[in-house]
Design an enzyme around this catalytic site. Structure first.
Site, mmCIF file in Angstrom:
data_model
loop_
_atom_site.group_PDB
_atom_site.id
_atom_site.type_symbol
_atom_site.label_atom_id
_atom_site.label_comp_id
_atom_site.label_asym_id
_atom_site.label_seq_id
_atom_site.Cartn_x
_atom_site.Cartn_y
_atom_site.Cartn_z
ATOM 1 N N GLU A 122 -3.311 2.794 6.384
ATOM 2 C CA GLU A 122 -3.236 2.762 5.002
ATOM 3 C C GLU A 122 -3.441 4.180 4.438
ATOM 4 O O GLU A 122 -2.943 4.594 3.694
ATOM 5 C CB GLU A 122 -4.068 1.718 4.497
ATOM 6 C CG GLU A 122 -3.962 1.600 3.072
ATOM 7 C CD GLU A 122 -5.226 0.391 2.670
ATOM 8 O OE1 GLU A 122 -5.330 -0.755 3.317
ATOM 9 O OE2 GLU A 122 -5.918 0.761 1.617
ATOM 10 N N ARG A 154 0.824 -1.281 -0.012
ATOM 11 C CA ARG A 154 -0.018 -0.166 -0.068
ATOM 12 C C ARG A 154 0.784 1.145 -0.032
ATOM 13 O O ARG A 154 0.469 2.263 0.509
ATOM 14 C CB ARG A 154 -0.851 -0.067 1.273
ATOM 15 C CG ARG A 154 -1.983 -0.834 1.182
ATOM 16 C CD ARG A 154 -2.906 -0.730 0.086
ATOM 17 N NE ARG A 154 -3.832 -1.918 0.019
ATOM 18 C CZ ARG A 154 -3.462 -3.314 -0.950
ATOM 19 N NH1 ARG A 154 -2.476 -3.231 -1.711
ATOM 20 N NH2 ARG A 154 -4.307 -4.196 -0.920
ATOM 21 N N SER A 212 -10.213 0.115 3.738
ATOM 22 C CA SER A 212 -9.603 -0.358 5.106
ATOM 23 C C SER A 212 -8.795 0.795 5.311
ATOM 24 O O SER A 212 -7.838 1.472 4.829
ATOM 25 C CB SER A 212 -8.599 -1.531 4.781
ATOM 26 O OG SER A 212 -9.414 -2.700 4.299
#
Ligand SMILES: Cc1cc2nc3c(=O)[nH]c(=O)nc-3n(C[C@H](O)[C@H](O)[C@H](O)COP(=O)(O)OP(=O)(O)OC[C@H]3O[C@@H](n4cnc5c(N)ncnc54)[C@H](O)[C@@H]3O)c2cc1C
Length: 298
Positions: A291, A172, A221
């Protein structure tokens, strides 16, 4: 003539002052951009960056992986989601997609050409530029897997071509010089001998609808999964589903999603994120990394 008028005279795109960023991120929170620019096309972006080369510039795609702070963003915000959305196909299986194209469109375009490898992008609500920066992936797919090369633009408006090997690509995140931004990428895809890309896309979307709070304001997320673990499972096991601060709460459907109600402030979300990190660390000694990227003035 002021600075803005001078730039406006030379560009074709839309340059505005004091623009609320709530409509430019999927949490629908955050303050204003001091200046907000939507280029008409790549040439226009080159001219704009050349004129603002000494100023602070922040790039935004669809705002689906950023928490924009309530105090807004100083300097210029360049948003690509309404422009730079062309593509070209070369030979049988090579595409060049521009960075403002939505991930959903890229999945559909490649599926229509019966090429496989990008179906996973169908449910990622971002642009290609954001997906490249975030190293977007899911269902075993990954944006950088099929990349041949990418084109970046620098702060003076010059284009630079780079291959995949020029980047440090990690979970990520992709490291790029803060004065470089993605404008396009070329992909080498494989023919889909099974001719089933549309079915794969349907299955991925169905799976998302049953496991994620789709349709509610979120950023997907929030936390990266720690090695061999799932952040959602950790949060669930600590009873954090439904936990709320102000107008922000942990989704009951998927514990790694934070939902923002209409009344939510960016600060509520940031406080909730810090609370979760502290609680998880105290109870499990696991440090959860986000993230999502925090942008704007604190
Ligand atoms: C419901 C939901 C589901 C999601 N599911 C997934 C998933 O399955 N997998 C996954 O990986 N992600 C997922 N995400 C997160 C997000 O959609 C992806 O990370 C997406 O790729 C971000 O793209 P964006 O255009 O919205 O980027 P933004 O949020 O606008 O920007 C993200 C970062 O990239 C930078 N950036 C944006 N454009 C450029 C550019 N052209 N050049 C350089 N830097 C740039 C921004 O400054 C920022 O730091 C999900 C999000 C939501 C809301």
């Amino acid at each position: 003539m002021n600075k803005i008028d001078k730039i406006t005279q030379k560009v074709k795109g839309n340059l505005r002052e004091n623009v609320s960023l709530k409509d430019y991120n999927t949490w629908k929170v955050g303050g204003k951009a001091e200046y907000f620019f939507e280029p008409h096309d790549l040439e226009d972006l080159k001219i704009f960056l050349n004129l603002t080369s000494d100023e602070k510039v922040t790039f935004l795609g669809n705002g689906s992986n950023v928490l924009i702070r309530d105090n807004g963003i100083k300097g210029y915000v360049v948003c690509l989601k309404k422009s730079l959305n062309n593509f070209q196909i070369y030979g049988k299986n090579k595409f060049i997609f521009e960075a403002g194209l939505s991930c959903m469109k890229i999945a559909q375009i490649s599926a229509k050409h019966n090429l496989t490898g990008l179906e996973f992008l169908c449910g990622v609500p971002g642009t290609l530029g954001g997906a490249l920066k975030m190293n977007a992936g899911c269902y075993g797919g990954n944006i950088w897997n099929n990349i041949v090369d990418v084109t970046l633009i620098n702060k003076r408006g010059n284009l630079v071509k780079r291959t995949k090997d020029d980047f440090k690509i990690s979970y990520r995140n992709v490291e790029i010089d803060e004065n470089n931004f993605f404008v396009s990428a070329s992909f080498n895809l494989k023919e889909n001998k099974m001719n089933n890309s549309q079915n794969i896309i349907k299955d991925f979307l169905k799976d998302r609808r049953s496991n994620q709070p789709t349709g509610l304001p979120s950023c997907g997320s929030v936390f990266k999964n720690p090695k061999n673990l799932f952040a959602a499972k950790i949060l669930d096991s600590l009873g954090l589903k439904g936990y709320r601060i102000g107008g922000a709460y942990v989704s009951e459907k998927h514990a790694n999603f934070i939902i923002a109600e209409r009344s939510a402030k960016s600060e509520d979300i940031e406080k909730l994120i810090s609370f979760i990190q502290k609680k998880v660390y105290e109870d499990t000694k696991i440090s959860l990394e986000t993230e999502v990227k925090f942008i704007g003035t604190k």
